[in-house]
Each structure stands twice: as C-alpha cells, then as structure tokens.
Design a protein around this motif. Structure first.
Motif, PDB file in Angstrom:
ATOM      1  N   GLN A  20      -2.897  15.691   0.397  1.00  0.00           N
ATOM      2  CA  GLN A  20      -2.802  15.503  -1.036  1.00  0.00           C
ATOM      3  C   GLN A  20      -1.380  15.643  -1.556  1.00  0.00           C
ATOM      4  O   GLN A  20      -0.976  14.923  -2.476  1.00  0.00           O
ATOM      5  CB  GLN A  20      -3.722  16.500  -1.752  1.00  0.00           C
TER       6      GLN A  20
ATOM      7  N   ARG B   5       0.377  12.453  -0.989  1.00  0.00           N
ATOM      8  CA  ARG B   5      -0.116  11.459  -1.944  1.00  0.00           C
ATOM      9  C   ARG B   5       0.503  11.674  -3.329  1.00  0.00           C
ATOM     10  O   ARG B   5       0.927  10.716  -3.994  1.00  0.00           O
ATOM     11  CB  ARG B   5      -1.639  11.524  -2.020  1.00  0.00           C
TER      12      ARG B   5
ATOM     13  N   VAL C 140       0.376   4.241  -1.478  1.00  0.00           N
ATOM     14  CA  VAL C 140      -0.076   5.603  -1.768  1.00  0.00           C
ATOM     15  C   VAL C 140      -1.304   5.883  -0.906  1.00  0.00           C
ATOM     16  O   VAL C 140      -2.447   5.617  -1.293  1.00  0.00           O
ATOM     17  CB  VAL C 140      -0.391   5.775  -3.269  1.00  0.00           C
ATOM     18  N   ASP C 141      -1.055   6.402   0.290  1.00  0.00           N
ATOM     19  CA  ASP C 141      -2.146   6.644   1.239  1.00  0.00           C
ATOM     20  C   ASP C 141      -2.189   8.073   1.763  1.00  0.00           C
ATOM     21  O   ASP C 141      -3.026   8.410   2.596  1.00  0.00           O
ATOM     22  CB  ASP C 141      -2.047   5.665   2.412  1.00  0.00           C
ATOM     23  N   GLY C 142      -1.261   8.920   1.277  1.00  0.00           N
ATOM     24  CA  GLY C 142      -1.246  10.300   1.748  1.00  0.00           C
ATOM     25  C   GLY C 142      -0.697  10.469   3.148  1.00  0.00           C
ATOM     26  O   GLY C 142      -0.831  11.544   3.733  1.00  0.00           O
TER      27      GLY C 142
END
Length: 410
Positions: free
Chosen positions: A337, A340, A361-363
């Motif tokens: 998280q 992200r 934005v994929d962490g």
C-alpha cells in the motif's frame, strides 16, 4: 582562476504552487546592475539551467574576517501573466549551489512595476542586534498558553518580519521546512562541515519548535509564530536564496529537535556567532565550525555547548502530510500500500511537472517507478538514487499537497 558557485532559479505560482514555464531571468552583478551577465529561461519544471557565477575565495567563509565571503547578484524575473520581481543581492558562495526559489503572484494590472526584494547581509558578516537571553525551558503550567499535548511539526509558521512590538511589520505564512532552510542560509555558511550544519540546523529547529509548542507569542496576544528579529528569535529574510547542502540536511532531519530528560517541550537552543558577540552559555557558531573541522559529530558539538544531557528527539506527528513515512526505504522489489500511495502521488505531481514520467499504480516498485523517482529527485535537488527514503517520501508528500490542494480541500 576565480572561485565560482552555481545558481538555479525555480519559479512556481503563488496559487496552486504550479511551475511557471518560459519565465525570463536577467542576472547582473549587484556592483554593476546595468550590465546583464546572463538571461535564462525556465523549463517545464519552472527551473532555469544551473549556471556558474564568480564568488570570493572559499577561505573567506571558513574563518571570521573582514572580507565579504559571498558575491551578490541581482535577478530580474518576468513571466507572462505574473507580477515581475527583482531580487537585489542574491548571495553566492564558492563551490555551493545557490537555490533561488520564488512564488510569483498572478498579474493584477497591465502596468505592474517590479517588486524589489532587497536581501540584507548575512548575520555572520552584517551588523545585527544580539539575542536577548531567555530561559531555555518555558514555564507554561500556570499560564495555560500551551495548546499541544505533544510536539508536532507544523506545516506552516507565521513569521513576523520585524521586532515583536513593530505593528507595521508584515506577517508571512512560510512552510516550516522552507523557514528552517531560509534561517540556516541567513545564519551559517553552507561551506561548513556537514556535522556543523546539522548541529546548527538542529538548534534552529528546536528553537522554532519551542515557539510553536509553547504558543509563545500567541499567548502574548500576537498573531504570529516567530519574528525575524535576531534580538528575539532568528534571522529570516523574505526572498533569500538557500543552498543545496543546507537544503539536503533539513530534508533529512526536519522532524528532529533537541530535548533534555523529563522535559516535554523542545529546548529553546540559543546561540551567537562567538566572535562579534560572546555567549558562553550558548553555542558559538564559529566555534561549532572549528569542532566540525576537528571531526566531531553533530550531537558531540551540541553537547560541548549545551551539556551531556542534551539529546536528539523526533516528533511523531507531521502536519499537512497525507500519509507518514513507512519506516523503511522503498526500492526496486518493494510492494504494498505504501508503494501504491507513493505512485498515486507521483502521478498527480507529474500532471504539473511533465518531465516526470507517469507510472502504473500497481503497488509494485519496478524500474519505471525508480526512474520516475530519480527524475523527481533531480528536479527537487535530492540525491538521485531512485530510492524513496525519508527525505524523498516527505518531499513527494509536500509537493503532492501543494499541487493537488488537498490541504485546502480538507
């Protein structure tokens, strides 16, 4: 060959803190203001190229003396749609990157004249009133002045640009880190050893946070946090350039302050130059430079002057930040998280700073994320590692808040 320093000008709009592109910066020597040395333009990040300018010899800033250790340049800044500004006396030191950061006001009239920001002399070279000594810990139990239950790093401080009693002096809202960088650039030379810089910056921050924590001036019916008077507080100059070495130290330790055992409030760490003014009970700035030359660490320098029971503390709460630092560096291979959140913030920033590539934005912290971080670090004068450390995390958070106006929405 003469000594040289480097200069970069960075411009943002006072509303929204978005970069100002295609602004013109005319540079002249303060001694020959009509002779233009350079004309620079700002890029998509609101920054000029880094240029070299002549300075006095390095040794002038390494020992107290009669020779002015910095050169002074005038900067005339114009940008379409914004009020023009002139900086009179931007200060350059040998071997140092000078950062002239300004927020410009949108144009109000078509015939606007230059607002001139005259930069006064450095406190180690000029003549300023000495600090009026105070107790380092404030008695606030009976007055009820303190409103904070813990030490909090404020987002802004309100600087009263004059003496406490000067009701005509203007108040300025200044980001806390920018305030600390400005004061340090006014009061110590960026050419000094890094541990000396750290010791002095810790003293500056602790002094400031004591004023914040105790609501010192608010409790006296004033509408500001701190003054720009050396007699009462610390020197701050509107429009003063800062320096890369000082900026990096502040970014690394801005949540720190100085403490004593069993004392909750930050210590009001007072100091003097140690040459023009003597203060045996406080830190000597020139003395701290000599101790840094001898290899002492920041805490050793501070304990030399303030005693062995002085230690470095850290505030747990930082105002104006959407999410706190995870406590570990984010680098290639990291996920979760916090990655992200950082990716989301970096993409918002990239909307206003298009030199920063937008990322998925994929962490997952992959090479593309590392590259965007590295470009962000270059723009904002952080070490270009591609790793999100403490300083980079909070710089991303600061710029994200500025460009997204999340603080105003809240």
């Amino acid at each position: 060959m003469p000594d040289v320093g480097t200069l970069q000008v960075s411009l943002v709009s006072n509303r929204g803190k978005r970069p100002i592109t295609d602004a013109a910066v005319e540079i002249s020597s303060a001694g020959e203001p009509d002779k233009i040395l350079e004309v620079l333009k700002t890029d998509l990040s609101g920054q000029t190229e880094v240029i070299e300018l002549e300075t006095p010899p390095l040794e002038y800033s390494m020992e107290p003396g009669l020779n002015q250790p910095y050169s002074e340049y005038n900067l005339k800044i114009t940008a379409p749609g914004f009020e023009p500004v002139e900086i009179a006396g931007s200060q350059m030191l040998s071997g140092q990157l000078a950062l002239q950061n300004l927020s410009l006001e949108p144009t109000i009239t078509e015939t606007a004249s230059y607002e001139v920001l005259a930069i006064g002399p450095h406190t180690l070279y000029g003549d300023y009133p000495p600090k009026i000594a105070e107790s380092e810990v404030k008695d606030i139990q009976a007055t009820g002045e303190v409103v904070l239950s813990r030490v909090v790093i404020p987002e802004y401080v309100i600087v009263h640009d004059g003496a406490v009693s000067d009701n005509t002096a203007k108040n300025y809202y200044v980001l806390y880190k920018d305030y600390i960088k400005n004061v340090a650039s006014c009061e110590i030379y960026s050419t000094w050893p890094k541990e000396t810089l750290r010791a002095n910056i810790l003293a500056i921050m602790s002094f400031t946070l004591n004023r914040v924590y105790t609501e010192w001036y608010r409790g006296k019916g004033k509408d500001f946090t701190i003054t720009s008077s050396t007699a009462f507080d610390q020197k701050w100059i509107n429009g003063k350039n800062t320096y890369g070495s000082i900026s990096n130290v502040v970014d690394e330790i801005f949540n720190s302050y100085l403490s004593r055992p069993e004392v909750t409030q930050p210590i009001l760490t007072q100091y003097c130059d140690g040459k023009r003014v003597s203060c045996p009970e406080f830190m000597s700035q020139w003395g701290s430079k000599a101790l840094g030359d001898d290899g002492l660490s920041a805490i050793e320098i501070l304990r030399y002057y303030y005693g062995d029971d002085m230690y470095i503390n850290e505030a747990e709460t930082i105002s104006g930040i959407p999410a706190s630092y995870p406590g570990y560096e984010l680098t290639i291979g990291a996920s979760g998280q916090k990655v992200r959140q950082m990716q989301e913030q970096l993409n918002v920033i990239a909307g206003d700073y298009p030199l920063i590539p937008k990322i998925r934005v994929d962490g997952i912290y992959g090479p593309a994320t590392a590259n965007s971080v590295k470009i962000f670090q270059k723009i904002f004068h952080l070490p270009e590692t591609g790793v999100v450390d403490f300083a980079t995390w909070y710089k991303i958070s600061q710029i994200y808040v500025a460009v997204s106006r999340i603080a105003e929405l809240k």
